[in-house]
Enzyme design. Sequence first.
Site, PDB file in Angstrom:
ATOM      1  N   HIS A  56      33.528  39.205  35.547  1.00  0.00           N
ATOM      2  CA  HIS A  56      32.073  39.399  35.565  1.00  0.00           C
ATOM      3  C   HIS A  56      31.764  40.835  35.963  1.00  0.00           C
ATOM      4  O   HIS A  56      32.647  41.593  36.363  1.00  0.00           O
ATOM      5  CB  HIS A  56      31.366  38.396  36.475  1.00  0.00           C
ATOM      6  CG  HIS A  56      31.682  38.503  37.937  1.00  0.00           C
ATOM      7  ND1 HIS A  56      32.935  38.257  38.452  1.00  0.00           N
ATOM      8  CD2 HIS A  56      30.897  38.805  39.015  1.00  0.00           C
ATOM      9  CE1 HIS A  56      32.920  38.400  39.767  1.00  0.00           C
ATOM     10  NE2 HIS A  56      31.698  38.743  40.133  1.00  0.00           N
ATOM     11  N   HIS A  58      30.011  42.465  38.339  1.00  0.00           N
ATOM     12  CA  HIS A  58      29.742  43.017  39.670  1.00  0.00           C
ATOM     13  C   HIS A  58      30.685  44.176  39.995  1.00  0.00           C
ATOM     14  O   HIS A  58      31.875  44.150  39.653  1.00  0.00           O
ATOM     15  CB  HIS A  58      29.862  41.928  40.734  1.00  0.00           C
ATOM     16  CG  HIS A  58      28.654  41.039  40.809  1.00  0.00           C
ATOM     17  ND1 HIS A  58      28.629  39.845  41.494  1.00  0.00           N
ATOM     18  CD2 HIS A  58      27.402  41.177  40.282  1.00  0.00           C
ATOM     19  CE1 HIS A  58      27.426  39.289  41.387  1.00  0.00           C
ATOM     20  NE2 HIS A  58      26.679  40.074  40.646  1.00  0.00           N
ATOM     21  N   ASP A  60      32.257  45.188  42.561  1.00  0.00           N
ATOM     22  CA  ASP A  60      33.500  44.970  43.299  1.00  0.00           C
ATOM     23  C   ASP A  60      34.554  44.257  42.458  1.00  0.00           C
ATOM     24  O   ASP A  60      35.630  43.928  42.965  1.00  0.00           O
ATOM     25  CB  ASP A  60      33.232  44.199  44.606  1.00  0.00           C
ATOM     26  CG  ASP A  60      32.680  42.805  44.379  1.00  0.00           C
ATOM     27  OD1 ASP A  60      31.971  42.591  43.374  1.00  0.00           O
ATOM     28  OD2 ASP A  60      32.950  41.914  45.211  1.00  0.00           O
ATOM     29  N   HIS A  61      34.274  44.065  41.172  1.00  0.00           N
ATOM     30  CA  HIS A  61      35.263  43.511  40.250  1.00  0.00           C
ATOM     31  C   HIS A  61      35.576  44.460  39.096  1.00  0.00           C
ATOM     32  O   HIS A  61      36.553  44.231  38.372  1.00  0.00           O
ATOM     33  CB  HIS A  61      34.791  42.163  39.713  1.00  0.00           C
ATOM     34  CG  HIS A  61      34.799  41.093  40.761  1.00  0.00           C
ATOM     35  ND1 HIS A  61      35.786  40.143  40.862  1.00  0.00           N
ATOM     36  CD2 HIS A  61      33.943  40.862  41.794  1.00  0.00           C
ATOM     37  CE1 HIS A  61      35.530  39.358  41.910  1.00  0.00           C
ATOM     38  NE2 HIS A  61      34.420  39.772  42.481  1.00  0.00           N
ATOM     39  N   HIS A 114      27.169  32.211  39.312  1.00  0.00           N
ATOM     40  CA  HIS A 114      27.232  33.392  40.183  1.00  0.00           C
ATOM     41  C   HIS A 114      26.610  34.568  39.446  1.00  0.00           C
ATOM     42  O   HIS A 114      25.739  35.264  39.973  1.00  0.00           O
ATOM     43  CB  HIS A 114      28.681  33.668  40.549  1.00  0.00           C
ATOM     44  CG  HIS A 114      28.899  34.878  41.395  1.00  0.00           C
ATOM     45  ND1 HIS A 114      28.467  34.968  42.701  1.00  0.00           N
ATOM     46  CD2 HIS A 114      29.504  36.065  41.115  1.00  0.00           C
ATOM     47  CE1 HIS A 114      28.798  36.160  43.189  1.00  0.00           C
ATOM     48  NE2 HIS A 114      29.430  36.832  42.244  1.00  0.00           N
ATOM     49  N   HIS A 171      37.914  36.448  46.559  1.00  0.00           N
ATOM     50  CA  HIS A 171      37.720  36.966  47.917  1.00  0.00           C
ATOM     51  C   HIS A 171      38.420  36.102  48.960  1.00  0.00           C
ATOM     52  O   HIS A 171      38.636  34.909  48.755  1.00  0.00           O
ATOM     53  CB  HIS A 171      36.218  37.002  48.259  1.00  0.00           C
ATOM     54  CG  HIS A 171      35.420  37.948  47.431  1.00  0.00           C
ATOM     55  ND1 HIS A 171      35.192  39.257  47.797  1.00  0.00           N
ATOM     56  CD2 HIS A 171      34.789  37.777  46.241  1.00  0.00           C
ATOM     57  CE1 HIS A 171      34.452  39.847  46.881  1.00  0.00           C
ATOM     58  NE2 HIS A 171      34.192  38.965  45.917  1.00  0.00           N
TER      59      HIS A 171
END
Length: 255
Positions: A56, A58, A60-61, A114, A171
């Site tokens: 996805h 975001h 942090d990915h 999400h 996470h």
Amino acid sequence: MTAEIRLFPCLTDNFGYLIHDPATKATASIDAPEAGPIIQALEREGWTLTDILITHHHGDHVGGVAELKQKYKCRVVAPHDKAAKIANVDLRAAQGDVIKVGGLLARVLETPGHTLDHVSYVFDSEKALFAADTLFSIGCGRVFEGTYPMMWDSLLKLRVLPDDFKLYCGHEYTASNIKFALTVEPDNAALKARAEEVTRLRSENKPTIPTLLGDEKKANVFLRADEPSVAASVRMKGQSAADVFGELRERKNKS
């Protein structure tokens, strides 16, 4: 020869993952939170990055994608939903697609909630599920872009996978997830056993991942929203599973 999987920390609480096919030397990174730890892991193993499988959009990915793409000239696979801006994408993946990483096959499941673009990657032969921020150990992701019924449907897609599949999530949230889950199911024996295991692992500074899906089905309250006892514990006896799930997620948001 079976695939080799490596797990390592990225950023503050993200997991980085590499999955390697010894037969063809192909190596995929599942997401790319940041480039540095991924490069270090590749060099430690003597592997070359051939693919990045993005779950996805975001930051942090995907934060390390550009640097890794430049360094390795690897293929970048991303969700088909182009409304989410992800740079450097070579291939878009949708529900039911199969992505080849050398001789390894990753089946794509769309798991929105999400985010609307979220996908999970299932390596059936390796019994490995990379669920990123849809399903955590004893938890699930916050519902930022989708709806609670949408997220519940996504969790059901993952729950039907076999019990002996290993869950690799995005996470290290397990300890805090357990703290919340025990407020809903304080007498759940599987949950209490997992709590003891996680306390030990974290005291030894070890990751709580991977975990078996079969264990999650017994202990993860978010996968148990259709259990009458869970509905009763949040005073929603007789309500739909999606509504019970929504109540659980709202409570977790505030915990």
